[in-house]
Write a protein that holds these residues in place. Structure first.
Motif, PDB file in Angstrom:
ATOM      1  N   MET A 215       0.858  -1.187   0.000  1.00 40.68           N
ATOM      2  CA  MET A 215       0.000   0.000   0.000  1.00 40.68           C
ATOM      3  C   MET A 215       0.891   1.233   0.000  1.00 40.68           C
ATOM      4  O   MET A 215       1.874   1.294   0.740  1.00 40.68           O
ATOM      5  CB  MET A 215      -0.893   0.030   1.253  1.00 40.68           C
ATOM      6  CG  MET A 215      -1.843  -1.134   1.401  1.00 40.68           C
ATOM      7  SD  MET A 215      -3.267  -1.018   0.298  1.00 40.68           S
ATOM      8  CE  MET A 215      -4.198   0.298   1.091  1.00 40.68           C
ATOM      9  N   GLY A 217       0.579   5.657   0.074  1.00 40.35           N
ATOM     10  CA  GLY A 217      -0.415   6.663   0.423  1.00 40.35           C
ATOM     11  C   GLY A 217       0.193   8.032   0.611  1.00 40.35           C
ATOM     12  O   GLY A 217       1.372   8.253   0.346  1.00 40.35           O
ATOM     13  N   ASP A 236      -4.915   8.948   2.555  1.00 39.90           N
ATOM     14  CA  ASP A 236      -5.518   8.031   1.590  1.00 39.90           C
ATOM     15  C   ASP A 236      -4.432   7.073   1.127  1.00 39.90           C
ATOM     16  O   ASP A 236      -3.237   7.328   1.299  1.00 39.90           O
ATOM     17  CB  ASP A 236      -6.108   8.790   0.406  1.00 39.90           C
ATOM     18  CG  ASP A 236      -7.192   7.983  -0.310  1.00 39.90           C
ATOM     19  OD1 ASP A 236      -7.390   6.792   0.040  1.00 39.90           O
ATOM     20  OD2 ASP A 236      -7.840   8.541  -1.216  1.00 39.90           O
ATOM     21  N   GLU A 238      -3.504   3.504  -1.754  1.00 39.43           N
ATOM     22  CA  GLU A 238      -3.848   2.707  -2.925  1.00 39.43           C
ATOM     23  C   GLU A 238      -2.996   1.440  -2.915  1.00 39.43           C
ATOM     24  O   GLU A 238      -1.810   1.477  -2.571  1.00 39.43           O
ATOM     25  CB  GLU A 238      -3.590   3.509  -4.194  1.00 39.43           C
ATOM     26  CG  GLU A 238      -3.971   2.786  -5.467  1.00 39.43           C
ATOM     27  CD  GLU A 238      -3.837   3.683  -6.688  1.00 39.43           C
ATOM     28  OE1 GLU A 238      -3.403   3.187  -7.740  1.00 39.43           O
ATOM     29  OE2 GLU A 238      -4.171   4.882  -6.578  1.00 39.43           O
ATOM     30  N   ARG A 239      -3.598   0.334  -3.295  1.00 35.68           N
ATOM     31  CA  ARG A 239      -2.867  -0.935  -3.322  1.00 35.68           C
ATOM     32  C   ARG A 239      -1.935  -0.978  -4.521  1.00 35.68           C
ATOM     33  O   ARG A 239      -2.288  -0.541  -5.617  1.00 35.68           O
ATOM     34  CB  ARG A 239      -3.853  -2.105  -3.369  1.00 35.68           C
ATOM     35  CG  ARG A 239      -3.183  -3.479  -3.299  1.00 35.68           C
ATOM     36  CD  ARG A 239      -4.193  -4.562  -2.995  1.00 35.68           C
ATOM     37  NE  ARG A 239      -4.715  -4.425  -1.640  1.00 35.68           N
ATOM     38  CZ  ARG A 239      -4.067  -4.859  -0.546  1.00 35.68           C
ATOM     39  NH1 ARG A 239      -2.892  -5.453  -0.666  1.00 35.68           N
ATOM     40  NH2 ARG A 239      -4.599  -4.714   0.638  1.00 35.68           N
ATOM     41  N   VAL A 240      -0.736  -1.480  -4.285  1.00 35.50           N
ATOM     42  CA  VAL A 240       0.264  -1.649  -5.347  1.00 35.50           C
ATOM     43  C   VAL A 240       0.806  -3.075  -5.284  1.00 35.50           C
ATOM     44  O   VAL A 240       0.530  -3.819  -4.343  1.00 35.50           O
ATOM     45  CB  VAL A 240       1.417  -0.637  -5.200  1.00 35.50           C
ATOM     46  CG1 VAL A 240       0.934   0.782  -5.465  1.00 35.50           C
ATOM     47  CG2 VAL A 240       2.058  -0.734  -3.823  1.00 35.50           C
ATOM     48  N   ARG A 252       1.448   7.086  -9.327  1.00 39.15           N
ATOM     49  CA  ARG A 252       0.224   6.894  -8.531  1.00 39.15           C
ATOM     50  C   ARG A 252       0.237   7.795  -7.296  1.00 39.15           C
ATOM     51  O   ARG A 252      -0.808   8.288  -6.869  1.00 39.15           O
ATOM     52  CB  ARG A 252       0.095   5.428  -8.138  1.00 39.15           C
ATOM     53  CG  ARG A 252      -0.115   4.504  -9.329  1.00 39.15           C
ATOM     54  CD  ARG A 252      -0.564   3.130  -8.905  1.00 39.15           C
ATOM     55  NE  ARG A 252      -0.757   2.273 -10.074  1.00 39.15           N
ATOM     56  CZ  ARG A 252      -1.393   1.112 -10.034  1.00 39.15           C
ATOM     57  NH1 ARG A 252      -1.889   0.668  -8.891  1.00 39.15           N
ATOM     58  NH2 ARG A 252      -1.536   0.387 -11.129  1.00 39.15           N
ATOM     59  N   ASP A 255      -1.114  11.366  -7.809  1.00 36.34           N
ATOM     60  CA  ASP A 255      -2.566  11.465  -7.809  1.00 36.34           C
ATOM     61  C   ASP A 255      -3.112  11.459  -6.384  1.00 36.34           C
ATOM     62  O   ASP A 255      -3.982  12.260  -6.032  1.00 36.34           O
ATOM     63  CB  ASP A 255      -3.161  10.303  -8.613  1.00 36.34           C
ATOM     64  CG  ASP A 255      -4.673  10.381  -8.718  1.00 36.34           C
ATOM     65  OD1 ASP A 255      -5.176  11.441  -9.118  1.00 36.34           O
ATOM     66  OD2 ASP A 255      -5.348   9.384  -8.389  1.00 36.34           O
ATOM     67  N   ILE A 256      -2.570  10.566  -5.553  1.00 42.12           N
ATOM     68  CA  ILE A 256      -3.033  10.485  -4.165  1.00 42.12           C
ATOM     69  C   ILE A 256      -2.713  11.781  -3.420  1.00 42.12           C
ATOM     70  O   ILE A 256      -3.545  12.322  -2.683  1.00 42.12           O
ATOM     71  CB  ILE A 256      -2.397   9.285  -3.448  1.00 42.12           C
ATOM     72  CG1 ILE A 256      -2.696   7.983  -4.181  1.00 42.12           C
ATOM     73  CG2 ILE A 256      -2.899   9.196  -2.003  1.00 42.12           C
ATOM     74  CD1 ILE A 256      -1.919   6.789  -3.656  1.00 42.12           C
TER      75      ILE A 256
END
Length: 285
Positions: A215, A217, A236, A238-240, A252, A255-256
């Motif tokens: 993850m 963030g 926040d 996101e899974r990687v 990514r 964006d987060i």
């Protein structure tokens, strides 16, 4: 009929009658409650509340303040009362990576963020053109070991002269001094490109990639003298996977970071955040 809008936040030791005392006074003023959030911390027995108020046309902030003064005295309330007709001003600070700044400017343009950008400040020239296009004053304050103190004094004067309510570090890659962090406590929000306190310092996504994390963030937090350890407002993730490169992590992450910073700024400007020691209470919409 046009309503005047105000936001009241309060905190105190918890005991019966607080909500009734405040809302009764507001009702006597002819005001309506548009939104109400509250939290009781059972460990400390502290009570926290945020109320969005719709008052009849002609009712001023001073009248609302006078109406709730008896409740403040009775319960020893610590309060803030903001007039939503006054558009908050922010200063955005940025270095070379401008994705978080551009996202803030877009969200202001479309009305999701209600703020006026009083200035863009950078230690590089890269964002000058963006500021010119947006019609925002740009200040180039290059920072070296020798000029850091002088440049921070210029920043502080700019905050005072513009009446800025908030300074946003949108990937501003300079550490604010302890002195400035203390003087602007609660008025500076930073975006950190990882979950704090993990992966501090340079190239956090590369550190995360090397550790094989699942993850990634970002963390939006208030700035304090303790580097990257200020009260957290928003996070926040996101899974990687192992199939992604370090550059994929960075992409990514951008964006987060942009999303998290915008939400943290929005919550602060809407008076949804209450700082309690080294943490926050956030009344999300």
């Amino acid at each position: 009929m046009t309503n005047n809008r105000f936001v009241l936040t309060l905190s105190c030791d918890d005991r019966p009658g607080i909500v009734a005392a405040v809302t009764t006074e507001l009702a006597d003023l002819g005001a309506n409650i548009a939104e109400s959030d509250q939290f009781w911390d059972q460990v400390t027995n502290k009570f926290f509340m945020r109320i969005a108020i719709l008052a009849p046309e002609g009712v001023t902030r001073e009248q609302v303040q006078r109406a709730i003064d008896p409740a403040i005295a009775r319960f020893d309330l610590k309060t803030t009362l903001k007039d939503q007709a006054i558009r908050p001003k922010i200063i955005i600070m940025v270095s070379k990576f401008d994705h978080a700044m551009l996202h803030l400017l877009y969200q202001i343009r479309v009305g999701w963020l209600d703020a006026e950008v009083a200035a863009i400040v950078s230690n590089h020239e890269d964002s000058r053109r963006t500021a010119e296009i947006e019609g925002i004053p740009f200040y180039h304050l290059p920072v070296t070991k020798e000029t850091k103190s002088e440049q921070e004094e210029k920043l502080l004067r700019l905050v005072q002269e513009t009446g800025a309510d908030l300074v946003v570090l949108a990937r501003y890659m300079q550490v604010l001094s302890d002195s400035l962090s203390k003087r602007l406590f609660g008025k500076v929000i930073n975006i950190h490109h990882s979950f704090l306190p993990s992966f501090k310092g340079a190239k956090p996504y590369h550190q995360a990639h090397q550790r094989g994390v699942k993850m990634i963030g970002a963390t939006g937090h208030y700035v304090t003298p303790d580097l990257d350890e200020g009260p957290i407002i928003e996070q926040d993730a996101e899974r990687v996977s192992h199939a992604l490169s370090a550059e994929d992590f960075v992409a990514r992450g951008r964006d987060i970071e942009s999303r998290v910073l915008a939400r943290a700024v929005k919550y602060h400007l809407e008076n949804r955040v209450m700082i309690v020691g080294n943490k926050t209470i956030v009344f999300t919409p």
